[in-house]
Structure formats: structure tokens, C-alpha cells
Design an enzyme around this catalytic site. Structure first.
Site, PDB file in Angstrom:
ATOM      1  N   LYS A  76      52.642   8.008  47.430  1.00  0.00           N
ATOM      2  CA  LYS A  76      53.528   7.042  46.782  1.00  0.00           C
ATOM      3  C   LYS A  76      54.421   7.762  45.770  1.00  0.00           C
ATOM      4  O   LYS A  76      53.950   8.596  44.993  1.00  0.00           O
ATOM      5  CB  LYS A  76      52.675   5.976  46.088  1.00  0.00           C
ATOM      6  N   SER A 152      53.165  -2.690  44.045  1.00  0.00           N
ATOM      7  CA  SER A 152      54.243  -1.732  44.120  1.00  0.00           C
ATOM      8  C   SER A 152      54.015  -0.633  45.160  1.00  0.00           C
ATOM      9  O   SER A 152      54.898   0.189  45.402  1.00  0.00           O
ATOM     10  CB  SER A 152      54.450  -1.096  42.742  1.00  0.00           C
ATOM     11  N   SER A 176      48.697  -3.462  42.362  1.00  0.00           N
ATOM     12  CA  SER A 176      49.563  -2.752  43.298  1.00  0.00           C
ATOM     13  C   SER A 176      48.864  -1.978  44.409  1.00  0.00           C
ATOM     14  O   SER A 176      49.522  -1.430  45.286  1.00  0.00           O
ATOM     15  CB  SER A 176      50.485  -1.795  42.536  1.00  0.00           C
TER      16      SER A 176
END
Length: 495
Positions: A76, A152, A176
Site C-alpha cells: 500500500k 483506505s 482501513s
């Protein structure tokens, strides 16, 4: 070469076993993963920084070792620094930034033998439960391209669900990991605060709310990943003792007859999608059939004020600090041209609170933790929907034209008091979708998403279990038990 159909049948542990047995090579796995990425990423926009050439060089130059040796992997693009690669955190203000060191977690990922082949999309600073940054554009849900994969860690969730890789990093400051896991039909475990070091660059993020881990297709992959990454660095503000047994070994242990409370009551008093209620009902029946003691929790140990006066105050303050950090990077004051409209407005909100407000909100986190600890004297686990609705459509939570115009006006004049006046409306919009996930971030508890059902639009809906601090072992035992009786890993979106 391993075909994609064969590749997709294995989780990360299974692929690593193929490499160990020399039934497939790391180079073959990587080539299959790259081909899959090139095929589906134009549709879903999950990978924003391909690192295919460096991944090929890693496979060719190194003798890979570790529990996941040779397995393709994605990181990520938020929080973790990876030397000599771009890091944008979804923000155009960081265009041109390149990491100069490896974070602790990246060091451990490499030591585990994972082959990093790219970085995944994330909203700006990880601030939203959907992944639609202006810088890179929205990531789409592989199960239904009209819908969001959550956020996220939406890029990671979409990439794993689409079968590019079997596992990818994810971080969780308000849900997230669990949000995209629910939206994408994956297993997602948020560990206890401090389980995986955020060092050496960060001691804590979002005042201790943020933790690192992964999203995966199987429970055993997440357990083995935690075994590989769990640990702290000298100077970390949170130091946890090592678990008494490997997390992977916990999967063979029966969880026993657990006391499990469930609820579908929205902490803000807002509606909850019937699909999410149905998922909890389905899960409650399954748990009862397995011999667990399940009953409805009335009332929940969660209050509306916890989100409005305790979580939102801290997150807005942290957003103001993010802009200060961006200003240091830019060597000038960050402006509305450097970040998105909502990010700037949230930072303005943060500036309206004083140091006493921030400290009082943070003290409130401990009050919540004490309240929840009392709740867990009666129950081992709390079961809720992961989200208050099925995955939203792309753009559903974006500003309306009128809202965008108003916020731009507010931002241009730095009228933070006007943002503060709208705090109730802001909270309803943000927490209407994610009313349960932030609590475990405030308390530091471990919490997991279990894929539970698919709707008529072919959208996954998950349920969430939360345990006392340090009890990842209990969550993993239960997850392994549920994986046996209601498997989800064989479900594949048709792209």
C-alpha cells in the site's frame, strides 16, 4: 509456466510451498502475477506504481528464503517507506518524493521472501473509507465495477480480490483493513496496537490509532504474515511481549465455546442496510450451530460522542499536522493547490481545536477502552456488521456540487469555524458508513472482518469480530473454524 487458473487456486502459503518443492519457480509466479496485473489493472486501477522490473531483478539476483519465499506481493502506498521507490500517500503535494530507507515492516516483508511487484492506490493521507484520490483516480471493486472496494487500503483489497496477488499490505487507522476486506470478500485482521512496529520513521501514527497488517484470501496467510512481522524496535512507544505460540499454530486449536455478543444498532442512530443485518443474523446462527453462546448486546459500549468528540477531534488534529509535515517537505506553506478540498477543510477543522481539546479527546480514548474492557468481562467477542451498508457506488460519498463550492470558499478564506459548525453533518456522512470500525482503533483492540454473504449485485458483505487487546490468537482460532464451515477463498470475481 504456471497458468493463471492454476495460480489462482493457491493462497500465498500454497504458492510458497510450490516454490519450496520446485513445482514452480519464483520467476514463473511473478510472470503470472504481472500478466494478471496487466490484464485487469486497467479496469480496476489498483496498482499505481508498478515495480515489475525491480521484482524481476530480485527474483533473478537473490536466493529467496522465508515462509513466503517467491510469492508476488503488493505494498500500500501509505505509511511504509520502501527505499528507492515513490511514495505519494495519494497526495499531489508529494509528487517527486522517493523513499530513502526501508521501514521495519518492509525489512520483514523482504526477509519473509515476498517479492514486491508494485504499490497500491489509497485515498489522500488514508482519510476516507473509499479509494478515490484525485491524483490517481478511483479504484474499482472487482466484484462490481460500479462500486467501491473501500478504503483506505482499497487498492490492496481490489488487487487481492482480482487475483493479482494472494496477499498485500494494508493499514488501519479507522477501519482501513476491515473496510476493504468487507467490500472485497477477503479476510482482514487489524492487530493489537503495537503488534507490528511502524518504525523507524514513526513511533505512532494518528495518536496510536494506526496499525499495519495485510488483507488476504486465507486465514493461514494472515497468521503466517503476523508471525513474520510481529515485533518492535527500540524507542517504539508501544512494546508488546511475543505471543506464547506462533499464530499459525493457533489455527489448529479449537476456540472453545465462546461468549459472543452481537448488535446491529448504529451508534449514531442511523439506518443499517438489511444486507448487513442479514449477514450478522447468518453469522450468529452459524456460531450457535458451532456451539458458541450467542446473544444480542443491549446496549453497545459505543456512544455517538465517542465518534464526534473523541475520534473526529483527534483525526482532524492529525490532519492539520499532516499539512504541517507537507509544508516541511515542500519548504513552503502547503496550500489548497497541494491537497484535496476535503483534506484541507479537515485540517482547518483541526486548527479550530486547542491543545486542551485535543488532550481531552485523547483522554476519552482511554475512557472508551475501560468501558469496553468491562463489556468483555461478560463476553469474549463482540460481533457487528463491518459496515452499515453494502459497498457504496463510486462517488457516492463525494461532495455534491454545492458542498464542493462551499468548501472551496471556506478553504480560500481559512474559515475553520464554518467547518466546525457543520461537524454533525460531516460526522453523519463519514460515520454513517463506518460506525463500528473506529472503536478498535481508539482502544487498540484486535478486530477482524469475515466474508459472510454476497448480495444480489454480487457484492461481498462482511461481519466484524472484536476481542480484548492481545487476543489475536482467539480471533484467528475462530476465523479458522469459520473458514472451514463457510469457505470464501474459492469465490472469484468475473472480470
Amino acid at each position: 509456466m504456471l497458468s493463471y487458473e492454476e495460480y489462482r487456486q493457491y493462497d500465498a502459503t500454497g504458492l510458497a510451498e510450490l516454490v519450496r518443492k520446485k513445482e514452480a519457480s519464483a520467476a514463473e509466479l511473478l510472470q503470472t502475477a504481472i500478466q494478471r496485473a496487466e490484464s485487469v489493472n486497467p479496469q480496476i486501477n489498483a496498482i499505481i506504481h508498478p515495480l515489475y522490473e525491480s521484482a524481476k531483478a530480485t527474483v533473478a539476483a537473490e536466493s529467496l528464503s522465508g515462509p513466503f519465499a517467491g510469492v508476488p506481493f503488493l505494498v500500500k502506498d501509505l505509511g511504509l517507506e520502501m527505499k528507492d521507490t515513490p511514495l505519494r500517500v495519494g497526495c499531489k503535494g508529494y509528487t517527486g518524493y522517493t523513499s530513502s530507507v526501508d521501514s521495519y515492516a518492509i525489512q520483514k516483508i523482504k526477509a519473509a521472501g515476498l517479492v514486491i511487484m508494485g504499490k497500491t492506490n489509497t485515498p489522500e493521507f488514508g482519510l476516507t473509507p473509499y479509494t478515490e484520490p484525485e491524483l490517481f483516480g478511483p479504484t474499482l471493486n472487482p466484484w462490481n465495477l460500479a462500486h467501491s472496494p473501500g478504503g483506505s487500503s482499497g487498492g490492496s483489497g481490489a488487487a487481492v480480490a482480482a487475483g493479482i496477488v494472494p496477499m498485500a499490505t494494508a493499514s488501519d487507522g479507522g477501519g482501513s483493513i476491515r473496510i476493504p476486506a468487507s467490500c472485497c470478500g477477503l479476510f482482514g485482521l487489524k492487530p493489537t496496537r503495537g503488534r507490528i512496529s511502524l518504525g523507524p520513521i514513526y513511533g505512532e501514527m494518528w495518536s496510536g490509532a494506526v496499525v499495519e497488517s495485510c488483507v488476504s484470501r486465507s486465514v493461514r496467510d494472515t497468521a503466517a504474515y503476523l508471525d513474520a512481522l510481529a515485533g518492535s524496535l527500540s524507542g517504539d512507544p508501544y512494546q508488546l511481549s511475543n505471543p506464547s505460540a506462533a499464530y499459525l499454530a493457533e489455527l489448529g486449536q479449537h476456540p472453545g465455546s465462546l461468549r459472543i455478543a452481537f448488535s446491529t444498532v448504529h451508534p449514531l442512530g442511523l439506518p443499517v442496510d438489511q444486507a448487513c443485518k442479514d449477514a450478522v443474523a447468518k453469522m450468529a446462527k452459524q456460531l450457535s450451530d458451532l456451539g458458541h453462546r450467542v446473544e444480542e448486546a443491549l446496549p453497545l459500549p459505543y456512544f455517538k460522542e465517542d465518534l464526534l468528540e473523541r475520534f473526529l477531534v483527534v483525526v482532524s488534529g492529525e490532519s492539520a499536522a499532516e499539512l504541517q509535515q507537507l509544508s516541511k517537505h515542500l519548504q513552503r506553506r502547503a496550500t489548497t493547490a497541494d491537497v484535496e478540498t476535503n483534506t484541507y477543510a479537515l485540517a482547518l477543522l483541526g486548527r479550530t481545536f486547542n491543545a486542551g481539546d485535543f488532550a481531552q479527546a485523547k483522554k476519552g480514548w482511554n475512557e472508551i477502552a475501560q468501558r469496553v474492557a468491562q463489556f468483555h468481562q461478560q463476553y469474549d467477542l463482540l460481533l457487528t456488521p463491518t459496515l452499515a451498508s453494502r459497498p457504496i457506488k463510486i462517488g457516492a460519498l463525494q461532495n455534491s456540487a454545492a458542498e464542493q463550492t462551499l468548501l472551496k470558499f471556506i478553504n480560500s478564506l481559512n474559515l475553520g469555524f464554518m467547518v466546525k459548525a457543520s461537524i454533525g453533518q460531516l460526522a453523519d456522512k463519514a460515520f454513517g458508513y463506518i460506525p463500528w470500525t473506529p472503536f478498535a482503533n481508539m482502544t487498540g483492540q484486535p478486530s477482524m472482518n469475515i466474508p459472510t454473504l454476497w448480495t444480489e449485485e454480487n457484492l461481498p458483505v462482511g461481519t466484524m469480530f472484536t476481542a480484548l487487546q492481545g487476543r489475536e490468537d482467539l480471533l484467528l482460532r475462530l476465523a479458522a473454524q469459520l473458514e472451514q464451515v463457510m469457505p470464501w477463498g474459492d469465490k472469484i470475481p468475473d472480470l
